[in-house]
Design a protein around this motif. Structure first.
Motif, PDB file in Angstrom:
ATOM      1  N   ALA A 125       0.820  -1.213   0.000  1.00 14.37           N
ATOM      2  CA  ALA A 125       0.000   0.000   0.000  1.00 14.37           C
ATOM      3  C   ALA A 125       0.852   1.260   0.000  1.00 14.37           C
ATOM      4  CB  ALA A 125      -0.935   0.003   1.210  1.00 14.37           C
ATOM      5  N   ILE A 126       1.986   1.235   0.696  1.00 10.68           N
ATOM      6  CA  ILE A 126       2.813   2.433   0.823  1.00 10.68           C
ATOM      7  C   ILE A 126       3.922   2.482  -0.226  1.00 10.68           C
ATOM      8  CG2 ILE A 126       4.437   3.629   2.377  1.00 10.68           C
ATOM      9  CD1 ILE A 126       2.734   2.606   4.712  1.00 10.68           C
ATOM     10  N   TYR A 127       4.509   1.329  -0.553  1.00  7.29           N
ATOM     11  CA  TYR A 127       5.650   1.304  -1.472  1.00  7.29           C
ATOM     12  C   TYR A 127       5.205   1.166  -2.929  1.00  7.29           C
ATOM     13  CZ  TYR A 127      10.655   0.728  -2.345  1.00  7.29           C
ATOM     14  OH  TYR A 127      11.955   0.914  -2.742  1.00  7.29           O
ATOM     15  N   HIS A 128       4.064   0.510  -3.166  1.00  8.91           N
ATOM     16  CA  HIS A 128       3.547   0.343  -4.532  1.00  8.91           C
ATOM     17  C   HIS A 128       2.069   0.741  -4.576  1.00  8.91           C
ATOM     18  CE1 HIS A 128       7.195  -1.762  -5.776  1.00  8.91           C
ATOM     19  NE2 HIS A 128       7.077  -2.548  -4.719  1.00  8.91           N
ATOM     20  N   PRO A 129       1.732   1.975  -4.251  1.00  7.31           N
ATOM     21  CA  PRO A 129       0.316   2.370  -4.179  1.00  7.31           C
ATOM     22  C   PRO A 129      -0.432   2.227  -5.507  1.00  7.31           C
ATOM     23  CG  PRO A 129       1.753   4.299  -4.101  1.00  7.31           C
ATOM     24  CD  PRO A 129       2.639   3.104  -3.963  1.00  7.31           C
ATOM     25  N   LEU A 130       0.238   2.462  -6.624  1.00  9.98           N
ATOM     26  CA  LEU A 130      -0.430   2.393  -7.917  1.00  9.98           C
ATOM     27  C   LEU A 130      -0.730   0.958  -8.341  1.00  9.98           C
ATOM     28  CD1 LEU A 130       1.555   5.139  -9.874  1.00  9.98           C
ATOM     29  CD2 LEU A 130      -0.628   5.353  -8.669  1.00  9.98           C
ATOM     30  N   ARG A 131       0.008   0.014  -7.792  1.00  9.43           N
ATOM     31  CA  ARG A 131      -0.194  -1.398  -8.130  1.00  9.43           C
ATOM     32  C   ARG A 131      -0.903  -2.168  -7.017  1.00  9.43           C
ATOM     33  NH1 ARG A 131       5.365  -3.943  -9.478  1.00  9.43           N
ATOM     34  NH2 ARG A 131       3.998  -5.637 -10.177  1.00  9.43           N
ATOM     35  N   TYR A 132      -1.383  -1.424  -6.019  1.00 15.23           N
ATOM     36  CA  TYR A 132      -1.984  -2.070  -4.843  1.00 15.23           C
ATOM     37  C   TYR A 132      -3.182  -2.940  -5.228  1.00 15.23           C
ATOM     38  CZ  TYR A 132      -4.098  -2.703  -0.252  1.00 15.23           C
ATOM     39  OH  TYR A 132      -4.631  -3.254   0.887  1.00 15.23           O
ATOM     40  N   SER A 133      -4.061  -2.436  -6.106  1.00 16.87           N
ATOM     41  CA  SER A 133      -5.263  -3.183  -6.477  1.00 16.87           C
ATOM     42  C   SER A 133      -4.931  -4.465  -7.238  1.00 16.87           C
ATOM     43  CB  SER A 133      -6.181  -2.299  -7.324  1.00 16.87           C
ATOM     44  OG  SER A 133      -5.504  -1.869  -8.497  1.00 16.87           O
ATOM     45  N   ILE A 134      -3.730  -4.550  -7.793  1.00 10.64           N
ATOM     46  CA  ILE A 134      -3.306  -5.762  -8.511  1.00 10.64           C
ATOM     47  C   ILE A 134      -2.601  -6.727  -7.566  1.00 10.64           C
ATOM     48  CG2 ILE A 134      -1.857  -6.657 -10.376  1.00 10.64           C
ATOM     49  CD1 ILE A 134      -2.212  -3.966 -11.799  1.00 10.64           C
ATOM     50  N   LEU A 135      -1.657  -6.186  -6.772  1.00 10.58           N
ATOM     51  CA  LEU A 135      -0.858  -7.038  -5.890  1.00 10.58           C
ATOM     52  C   LEU A 135      -1.620  -7.526  -4.668  1.00 10.58           C
ATOM     53  CD1 LEU A 135       2.520  -5.046  -5.985  1.00 10.58           C
ATOM     54  CD2 LEU A 135       1.938  -7.132  -7.236  1.00 10.58           C
ATOM     55  N   MET A 136      -2.655  -6.757  -4.245  1.00  9.61           N
ATOM     56  CA  MET A 136      -3.451  -7.160  -3.079  1.00  9.61           C
ATOM     57  C   MET A 136      -4.940  -7.099  -3.424  1.00  9.61           C
ATOM     58  SD  MET A 136      -1.989  -8.316  -0.366  1.00  9.61           S
ATOM     59  CE  MET A 136      -3.221  -8.071   0.912  1.00  9.61           C
ATOM     60  N   ASN A 137      -5.316  -7.774  -4.500  1.00  7.86           N
ATOM     61  CA  ASN A 137      -6.739  -7.820  -4.830  1.00  7.86           C
ATOM     62  C   ASN A 137      -7.457  -8.800  -3.897  1.00  7.86           C
ATOM     63  OD1 ASN A 137      -6.548 -10.530  -5.955  1.00  7.86           O
ATOM     64  ND2 ASN A 137      -5.583  -9.585  -7.728  1.00  7.86           N
ATOM     65  N   GLN A 138      -8.762  -8.854  -4.012  1.00  3.26           N
ATOM     66  CA  GLN A 138      -9.569  -9.648  -3.088  1.00  3.26           C
ATOM     67  C   GLN A 138      -9.199 -11.128  -3.123  1.00  3.26           C
ATOM     68  OE1 GLN A 138     -13.808  -9.698  -3.859  1.00  3.26           O
ATOM     69  NE2 GLN A 138     -14.270  -9.676  -1.673  1.00  3.26           N
ATOM     70  N   ALA A 224       9.982   4.393   2.297  1.00  5.63           N
ATOM     71  CA  ALA A 224       8.928   5.036   1.505  1.00  5.63           C
ATOM     72  C   ALA A 224       8.259   6.169   2.268  1.00  5.63           C
ATOM     73  CB  ALA A 224       7.891   3.992   1.092  1.00  5.63           C
ATOM     74  N   VAL A 225       8.032   5.985   3.572  1.00  2.56           N
ATOM     75  CA  VAL A 225       7.371   7.012   4.382  1.00  2.56           C
ATOM     76  C   VAL A 225       8.254   8.247   4.514  1.00  2.56           C
ATOM     77  CG1 VAL A 225       6.575   7.574   6.719  1.00  2.56           C
ATOM     78  CG2 VAL A 225       5.888   5.416   5.656  1.00  2.56           C
ATOM     79  N   ILE A 226       9.555   8.031   4.709  1.00  2.00           N
ATOM     80  CA  ILE A 226      10.485   9.157   4.837  1.00  2.00           C
ATOM     81  C   ILE A 226      10.501   9.993   3.560  1.00  2.00           C
ATOM     82  CG2 ILE A 226      12.928   9.762   5.067  1.00  2.00           C
ATOM     83  CD1 ILE A 226      13.216   7.400   6.970  1.00  2.00           C
ATOM     84  N   GLN A 227      10.344   9.323   2.424  1.00  2.20           N
ATOM     85  CA  GLN A 227      10.388  10.022   1.135  1.00  2.20           C
ATOM     86  C   GLN A 227       9.067  10.695   0.770  1.00  2.20           C
ATOM     87  OE1 GLN A 227      11.640   6.939  -1.539  1.00  2.20           O
ATOM     88  NE2 GLN A 227      13.815   7.102  -0.964  1.00  2.20           N
ATOM     89  N   MET A 228       8.023  10.497   1.576  1.00  2.00           N
ATOM     90  CA  MET A 228       6.725  11.104   1.280  1.00  2.00           C
ATOM     91  C   MET A 228       6.808  12.621   1.385  1.00  2.00           C
ATOM     92  SD  MET A 228       3.782   8.764   3.064  1.00  2.00           S
ATOM     93  CE  MET A 228       3.312   7.183   2.399  1.00  2.00           C
ATOM     94  N   GLY A 229       6.185  13.300   0.433  1.00  2.11           N
ATOM     95  CA  GLY A 229       6.189  14.760   0.459  1.00  2.11           C
ATOM     96  C   GLY A 229       5.140  15.317   1.394  1.00  2.11           C
ATOM     97  N   SER A 230       4.012  14.615   1.547  1.00  2.00           N
ATOM     98  CA  SER A 230       2.904  15.091   2.372  1.00  2.00           C
ATOM     99  C   SER A 230       3.127  14.735   3.829  1.00  2.00           C
ATOM    100  CB  SER A 230       1.588  14.473   1.884  1.00  2.00           C
ATOM    101  OG  SER A 230       0.549  14.725   2.789  1.00  2.00           O
ATOM    102  N   GLY A 231       3.067  15.748   4.696  1.00  2.00           N
ATOM    103  CA  GLY A 231       3.215  15.502   6.122  1.00  2.00           C
ATOM    104  C   GLY A 231       2.050  14.716   6.686  1.00  2.00           C
ATOM    105  N   GLU A 232       0.837  14.994   6.179  1.00  2.00           N
ATOM    106  CA  GLU A 232      -0.347  14.278   6.643  1.00  2.00           C
ATOM    107  C   GLU A 232      -0.291  12.817   6.236  1.00  2.00           C
ATOM    108  OE1 GLU A 232      -5.232  14.440   6.131  1.00  2.00           O
ATOM    109  OE2 GLU A 232      -3.967  16.040   5.312  1.00  2.00           O
ATOM    110  N   GLY A 233       0.155  12.546   4.986  1.00  2.00           N
ATOM    111  CA  GLY A 233       0.290  11.173   4.524  1.00  2.00           C
ATOM    112  C   GLY A 233       1.329  10.404   5.317  1.00  2.00           C
ATOM    113  N   ARG A 234       2.436  11.093   5.650  1.00  2.00           N
ATOM    114  CA  ARG A 234       3.492  10.464   6.444  1.00  2.00           C
ATOM    115  C   ARG A 234       2.970  10.111   7.844  1.00  2.00           C
ATOM    116  NH1 ARG A 234       6.909  14.433   6.566  1.00  2.00           N
ATOM    117  NH2 ARG A 234       7.855  13.953   4.531  1.00  2.00           N
TER     118      ARG A 234
END
Length: 316
Positions: A125-138, A224-234
């Motif tokens: 979810a944090i390291y591959h957010p764009l592929r999350y629905s593929i890598l962790m589908n139902q 991945a969290v350290i590299q986040m630009g958004s403080g709220e997301g971090r």
């Protein structure tokens, strides 16, 4: 021979953890309070995640499975302990002992792998957010959870089959409040060293392998969290991950202390205290930790409770 000296009364005696002093009566009442809170907390968590469509995601499905395992785990030990204490009867049948061993070993093993799956879910979810629905589908999520239950159950079947194959003799008094395998092995009439070594290997697989997955996942998550630009997301990512790490630390630490030491090194008092921690206290703390540290869960629970209180005030 061992079998000649063995008593064939197939009941064991659980010495328990409490006596009838005023201090122990208070502690027993405290355990019942913790048990009640754990039952209510985990049940509410399961129902809340099931009923709230916004929480039908892999992360919350895994959390509901954790609550289910905790619910079953605390029900495996506390009701029998409470019945024996209140009735004055300390015996447990061979079948009852085997059932306890199977259930708690299976649940411990399943929860070990489930916590690793939860760490992997946070990593994706944090390291591959764009592929999350593929890598962790139902489908993948359900398959991982089912695998956790199957691996845990296989571990439980193997352990109970071997543990109950040994002849037990003497007073058959188990210095514990439930049929814990290390405590049970001290009563065996035969040498159990080979089984202890096999159990240690199983613990390496069931404990150290998931821990390795969790550490590897969270090292990537931290980067991945350290590299986040958004403080709220971090902040949100750290809140979710720190909740999981708190549970992992408590759970694995206690389990390793009990099951990765030789039986000869076990102290009955220490074992009972540590076992009470991960079979009674941890199931209560898990829903509390996740509901307090996860804003979506806390907000949803408050919404449900608020809606319920409003409905109760409406005239019939």
């Amino acid at each position: 021979m061992a079998w000649e000296n063995q008593t064939f009364n197939f009941d064991f005696i659980l010495l328990g953890i409490f006596n009838h002093s005023s201090t122990h009566i208070f502690l027993f009442s405290l355990v019942l309070g913790i048990f009640t809170f754990a039952i209510m907390g985990n049940t509410v968590m399961i129902l809340f995640i099931y009923l709230d469509n916004q929480l039908h995601t892999p992360m919350y499905f895994l959390l509901s499975q954790l609550s289910l395992m905790d619910l079953m785990l605390i029900c495996t030990t506390v009701p029998k302990m409470a019945f024996n204490y209140l009735s004055g009867r300390k015996c447990i049948s061979l079948a009852g002992c085997g059932t306890q061993i199977f259930l708690y070993v299976s649940l411990l093993g399943a929860e070990c792998f489930l916590l690793a799956v939860m760490a992997y879910d946070r990593y994706v979810a944090i390291y591959h957010p764009l592929r999350y629905s593929i890598l962790m589908n139902q489908k993948i999520c359900h398959l991982m959870v089912l695998s956790s239950w199957i691996v845990g159950s296989l571990d439980g079947i193997i352990v109970v089959a071997v543990a109950l194959s040994f002849p037990y003799c003497g007073a058959r008094e188990i210095p514990h409040f439930f049929c814990d395998v290390p405590a049970l092995l001290t009563l065996s009439c035969t040498n159990t060293l080979l089984f202890e070594r096999l159990m240690f290997i199983c613990c390496v697989i069931m404990l150290l392998f998931p821990v390795t997955v969790i550490i590897a996942s969270y090292l990537q998550v931290i980067v991945a969290v350290i590299q986040m630009g958004s403080g709220e997301g971090r902040q949100r990512a750290f809140a979710t991950c720190s909740s999981h790490l708190m549970v992992v630390g408590m759970y694995y630490g206690a389990a390793m202390f009990i099951y990765m030491r030789p039986v000869s090194d076990h102290s009955p008092t220490q074992d009972k205290m540590v076992s009470a921690f991960y079979t009674i206290l941890t199931p209560m703390l898990n829903p509390l930790i996740y509901s307090l540290r996860n804003k979506e869960v806390a907000r949803g629970l408050m919404k449900v409770l608020g809606r319920g209180s409003l409905q109760s005030k409406l005239p019939n």
